[in-house]
Design an enzyme around this catalytic site. Sequence first.
Site, PDB file in Angstrom:
ATOM      1  N   LYS A  22       0.825  -1.206   0.000  1.00  0.00           N
ATOM      2  CA  LYS A  22       0.000   0.000   0.000  1.00  0.00           C
ATOM      3  C   LYS A  22       0.859   1.256   0.000  1.00  0.00           C
ATOM      4  CE  LYS A  22      -1.389   2.131   3.604  1.00  0.00           C
ATOM      5  NZ  LYS A  22      -1.990   3.020   4.624  1.00  0.00           N
ATOM      6  N   ASN A  23       1.886   1.276   0.833  1.00  0.00           N
ATOM      7  CA  ASN A  23       2.706   2.481   0.978  1.00  0.00           C
ATOM      8  C   ASN A  23       3.593   2.738  -0.231  1.00  0.00           C
ATOM      9  OD1 ASN A  23       1.613   3.029   3.473  1.00  0.00           O
ATOM     10  ND2 ASN A  23       3.282   2.086   4.630  1.00  0.00           N
ATOM     11  N   CYS A 125      -4.887   8.483  10.171  1.00  0.00           N
ATOM     12  CA  CYS A 125      -4.834   7.959  11.533  1.00  0.00           C
ATOM     13  C   CYS A 125      -4.312   9.013  12.505  1.00  0.00           C
ATOM     14  CB  CYS A 125      -3.915   6.732  11.594  1.00  0.00           C
ATOM     15  SG  CYS A 125      -4.610   5.251  10.826  1.00  0.00           S
ATOM     16  N   ARG A 130       2.608  14.548  12.456  1.00  0.00           N
ATOM     17  CA  ARG A 130       3.052  14.346  11.074  1.00  0.00           C
ATOM     18  C   ARG A 130       2.856  15.603  10.233  1.00  0.00           C
ATOM     19  NH1 ARG A 130       1.259   8.427   8.947  1.00  0.00           N
ATOM     20  NH2 ARG A 130      -0.756   8.888   9.790  1.00  0.00           N
ATOM     21  N   ASP A 315       5.534   0.975  11.778  1.00  0.00           N
ATOM     22  CA  ASP A 315       4.262   0.367  11.384  1.00  0.00           C
ATOM     23  C   ASP A 315       4.109  -1.074  11.867  1.00  0.00           C
ATOM     24  OD1 ASP A 315       3.299   2.622  10.192  1.00  0.00           O
ATOM     25  OD2 ASP A 315       3.592   1.961   8.127  1.00  0.00           O
ATOM     26  N   ARG A 407      -8.233  -0.260   5.551  1.00  0.00           N
ATOM     27  CA  ARG A 407      -7.396   0.721   4.869  1.00  0.00           C
ATOM     28  C   ARG A 407      -6.057   0.121   4.440  1.00  0.00           C
ATOM     29  NH1 ARG A 407      -5.686   4.913   8.247  1.00  0.00           N
ATOM     30  NH2 ARG A 407      -4.681   5.625   6.340  1.00  0.00           N
TER      31      ARG A 407
END
Length: 429
Positions: A22-23, A125, A130, A315, A407
């Site tokens: 995903k990233n 999230c 961030r 993560d 997600r």
Amino acid sequence: MDKIRIRGGRPLHGQIPISGAKNATLPLMAASLLTDGTLTLSNVPHLADIATMASLLAQHGVSVGIDGAAPGGGHTGRVMALQAGTITSTTAPYDLVRKMRASVLVLGPLVAREGRARVSLPGGCAIGTRPVDLHLKGLERLGAKVELTAGYIEASAPGGLVGAEIVFPFVSVGATENLLMAATLARGETVLLNAAREPEIVDLAECLSAMGADIEGAGTDRIRIRGKDRLHGAAHTVISDRIETGTYMMAVAITDGDVELIGGRLDLVRSVADALTPAGLTVEETARGIRVRRANGRLTGIDVMTEPYPGFPTDLQAQLMALMSTAGGAAMITETIFENRFMHVPELTRMGANINVHHASALVRGVPRLTGAPVMATDLRASVSLVLAGLAAEGDTILSRVYHLDRGYERVEEKLAACGAEVERIRES
């Protein structure tokens, strides 16, 4: 709202396919804005965040085509064709951007190609601030004028971007990706110093190079980009998801199972394997991926600190905490990336975990067993840590707010059930 029910105590045995990352996929999709040609991405995971980015790109004028339906519904290894012949809007609206922080990745490509962009400040999230400051200061170094107005980032460079040296005060994956993309169409040479080194950065650079970009140094802390007048279409295969790989490594460990992770790459999760081997996990490369199993008996507590790549990933911190909750002895987990990433602790404690948090560190004392309980997901990675805890717990665990899970994890209940887990999704209107 959907829930997931897990009845713990069943070891995982068999095979689990690892999806595309995903990233990696999200910035690759944003890169389609840099060209009027077609960018074809394969091994695209079927996730809520991917759908959000597709919707965002569509409202910018990108044609999005998807192929690769899997039998029985859903998708696996999907192919996505993105074609931005004409950018019809340079505004990324709040209603879409609020769902996902990665939406800010359209900022650099839009300014580079169109000379302007208006992008809502991002959501996602609630694991820390961030801030997007590094993105904005980097664009200013490339010659853009940047203002914050009514919750929106407004950036303009009517004469185009100009190459520059950009020194990041701390490592930022998102800022590295945004400025890497922007610099491919800037005049002259750009050098990114203290750049992020993640595999997803390398994957993006390889795709951009296939599109005609001139990039050197991706995977190191110094990336050099020589700007081009235009980029062209290309085809690119997304790398496997190292976070999903690490998550299932720990799922196998917490259930005392034996599973082959098909498509998993050991080189992408070396820090995870190096951390878990002293804990008592055996990790081996196979012809098709990675085989994971316990070496002998109960796992042992270990001390881990999250760090930028190639260190232990933030993560995977929540998943490791769930695992250490069942290990022998004590473990110390220190979070150095995000300041608010222990929100899963109260939920794990509800299941019987013994965890004490002091500032950025959590002391985890292993307990003989966890107990199933109703728990609530607070963010993406926290949600899957509760799934892992449920796999090892006695009785039933009911996980609510699983939209966080959707997600970032593709068909998680199906993959676990195929290896013997007793897990099901409860669909509610």
